[in-house]
Design a protein around this motif. Structure first.
Motif, PDB file in Angstrom:
ATOM      1  N   VAL A 134      -5.760   9.053   2.131  1.00  0.00           N
ATOM      2  CA  VAL A 134      -4.524   9.053   1.636  1.00  0.00           C
ATOM      3  C   VAL A 134      -3.379   9.788   2.446  1.00  0.00           C
TER       4      VAL A 134
ATOM      5  N   MET B 156      -2.139  -1.542   7.617  1.00  0.00           N
ATOM      6  CA  MET B 156      -2.099  -0.353   6.857  1.00  0.00           C
ATOM      7  C   MET B 156      -2.257   0.973   7.599  1.00  0.00           C
TER       8      MET B 156
ATOM      9  N   PHE C 254       0.894  -1.092   0.045  1.00  0.00           N
ATOM     10  CA  PHE C 254       0.008  -0.009   0.027  1.00  0.00           C
ATOM     11  C   PHE C 254       0.831   1.184  -0.015  1.00  0.00           C
TER      12      PHE C 254
ATOM     13  N   SER D 278      -5.539   4.254   3.470  1.00  0.00           N
ATOM     14  CA  SER D 278      -5.856   3.761   2.390  1.00  0.00           C
ATOM     15  C   SER D 278      -4.711   3.306   1.496  1.00  0.00           C
ATOM     16  N   MET D 279      -3.956   4.348   1.427  1.00  0.00           N
ATOM     17  CA  MET D 279      -2.835   4.281   0.615  1.00  0.00           C
ATOM     18  C   MET D 279      -1.799   5.289   1.188  1.00  0.00           C
TER      19      MET D 279
ATOM     20  N   ALA E  71      -5.479   4.367  -9.290  1.00  0.00           N
ATOM     21  CA  ALA E  71      -6.511   3.804  -8.120  1.00  0.00           C
ATOM     22  C   ALA E  71      -7.759   4.597  -7.997  1.00  0.00           C
TER      23      ALA E  71
END
Length: 523
Positions: free
Chosen positions: A311, A406, A287, A422-423, A298
């Motif tokens: 993010v 994550m 991630f 989420s990333m 994405a």
């Protein structure tokens, strides 16, 4: 590519050229133009606003700029590059540009075939280099006209693409198309080998023991080296010549190896090969990404939307700002982490005029006004008017680690905070990747004890020839020597072309090749 059709790049045949240019971005394209017989002269119908420089140019108006003393012409000039020839060429192409003026260039280009220097430009994609891989909808930092190369007006090629913006900035898609078309319009295609990957660049050694090559036997005879190629026939090469090895990708995944011998090698690879890393725990988790393109992918796939966890964006440069804008425009929550204070004078936003770069100042305003500390204060009060609720900046913070679930651990001073994301996008710059050189080219840097860095530790060059100070007949230009803007990297092409032509002329080797347009014609 005719060279491959004739099998002259096969290892069974020896191809020797005066110059090999590694990199087909704007640096390599501009140098190819100058080596193809296109010569800059003073346009006697135009007056340069710098009276001292104009007087010098008038005194030698019968000579091409490449034939003149570049050090003498550069004296007293000031600009936004540390390389004096870059400042010189920029003021000849865009006089007084830093003062907001758009004066016409004072150069007139003539095609003189007797000054054509045979060369080969090796690039991993189509001409234009890294511009083909950039996000197509964003706007360049530089004005469109500053991105143009000699001989072809940028506006002429992009007239149908204007968006009506007053500042005339361009999209990477427009710029990459311009560079690709430029090569065709100037008739430079024969010099370019696309989809070519260089794997090794080494100088053939002078001593007999080191001269033995894996492909055959090497012997020194009368100052030259004898190479035995696979068919058993010998070939004589001057000692100290460069061997450039690699492969060209053709018809899908097929690889055609090549070995080229060159008297001179030019490094024009740019600086975007390898993203800089935080070197923290968990940075290799799936991630965590190092390219803004991954964010766009994405979003386009729908795996990231307004219902996703935030993010995490790491960095305070323009790439990080671009990522923040992308997430902002798609209503995606943002955690923006950077080490500097929001009022740090070194932040790039402080160098950009608000009228020309409103989108970046929008990000900078968020960075200043919506900090993590301010958000904590507002938790017990009414939110500030106009606040974008899903953006929070973390100035003077660093990433400690990324966790398998994550989560990301941030630290400022002695305080640590954990967030679920989420990333994560780590956008803290890029480094050149010169793996094909000895020691990754590190021995060429200003400080050989540290890796090459375009901003902090560039390749050390002669200021007027761009030849590496630690390796004869090896040249570097563009971001590798600190010129990160297209506007200034063109100066490297001028310095290198001038140096090579003067040396070849001294050796009596400048001979017309009989190709191209007529000699002496105006461009």
């Amino acid at each position: 590519m005719p060279l491959l059709e004739e099998s002259s790049l096969s290892r069974d045949h020896l191809l020797t050229v005066p110059v090999v240019i590694i990199g087909n971005g704007p640096s390599g394209i501009c140098l190819s133009y100058l080596l193809s017989g296109y010569r800059p002269y003073l346009d006697t119908g135009v007056v340069h606003p710098n009276p001292v420089l104009f007087r010098k140019l008038q005194d030698t108006k019968h000579l091409a700029i490449t034939d003149q003393d570049l050090q003498y012409l550069s004296e007293g000039l000031e600009g936004r590059s540390s390389n004096p020839v870059a400042v010189l060429f920029d003021t000849l192409l865009h006089p007084n540009a830093d003062f907001g003026y758009e004066f016409p260039p004072v150069l007139q280009w003539r095609q003189e075939n007797q000054y054509h220097v045979p060369h080969l430009v090796l690039g991993r994609a189509a001409p234009g280099g890294a511009w083909h891989a950039m996000e197509g909808s964003m706007l360049t930092i530089s004005l469109g006209i500053w991105m143009e190369l000699p001989g072809v007006n940028y506006r002429d090629l992009t007239a149908g693409n204007r968006r009506g913006v007053a500042n005339d900035r361009a999209t990477p898609e427009e710029i990459s198309s311009y560079y690709k078309n430029y090569v065709k319009l100037m008739g430079l295609q024969k010099n370019f080998l696309d989809n070519a990957y260089v794997t090794s660049v080494q100088r053939l050694h002078r001593d007999h023991e080191d001269a033995v090559e894996s492909e055959g036997r090497g012997d020194a005879v009368d100052g030259k080296k004898e190479i035995e190629v696979k068919d058993g026939s010998p070939a004589m090469l001057p000692q100290g010549i460069w061997e450039v090895r690699g492969y060209q990708q053709v018809q899908g995944d097929a690889h055609v190896p090549f070995s080229i011998f060159a008297e001179n090698v030019v490094l024009a690879t740019g600086a975007s090969d390898a993203p800089a890393r935080l070197l923290v725990e968990g940075e290799d988790f799936p991630f965590v990404f190092h390219s803004i393109a991954d964010l766009g992918m994405a979003v386009s796939k729908g795996t990231l939307d307004q219902n996703s966890d935030p993010v995490l964006i790491v960095g305070a440069g323009l790439s990080a700002a671009d990522a923040a804008l992308c997430a902002y425009n798609n209503n995606i929550s943002i955690l923006h982490v950077f080490r500097k204070r929001v009022d740090d004078p070194g932040l790039i936003f402080k160098q950009l005029p608000k009228t020309l770069y409103p989108e970046y100042h929008k990000v900078y305003h968020l960075m200043c006004s919506q900090t993590h500390s301010a958000a904590a204060t507002e938790a017990t009060t009414a939110p500030a008017s106009g606040r974008f609720q899903d953006y929070t900046s973390f100035p003077e913070h660093c990433v400690v680690s990324f966790q398998p679930d994550m989560k990301c651990v941030l630290r400022s001073g002695t305080n640590s905070t954990v967030f679920k994301v989420s990333m994560a996008l780590v956008l803290i710059g890029t480094h050149p990747n010169l793996f094909f050189l000895k020691d990754h080219g590190q021995y060429l840097a200003l400080d050989p004890s540290k890796p090459i860095s375009c901003k902090h530790n560039p390749i050390e060059i002669h200021p007027y020839t761009f030849e590496c100070t630690k390796e004869a007949n090896l040249f570097a230009m563009g971001p590798l020597v600190g010129d990160n803007f297209v506007r200034f990297l063109k100066g490297g092409a001028l310095g290198i072309a001038s140096c090579l032509m003067k040396r070849l002329k001294k050796k009596g080797e400048l001979i017309a090749d009989g190709g191209g347009g007529g000699g002496g014609g105006l461009v």
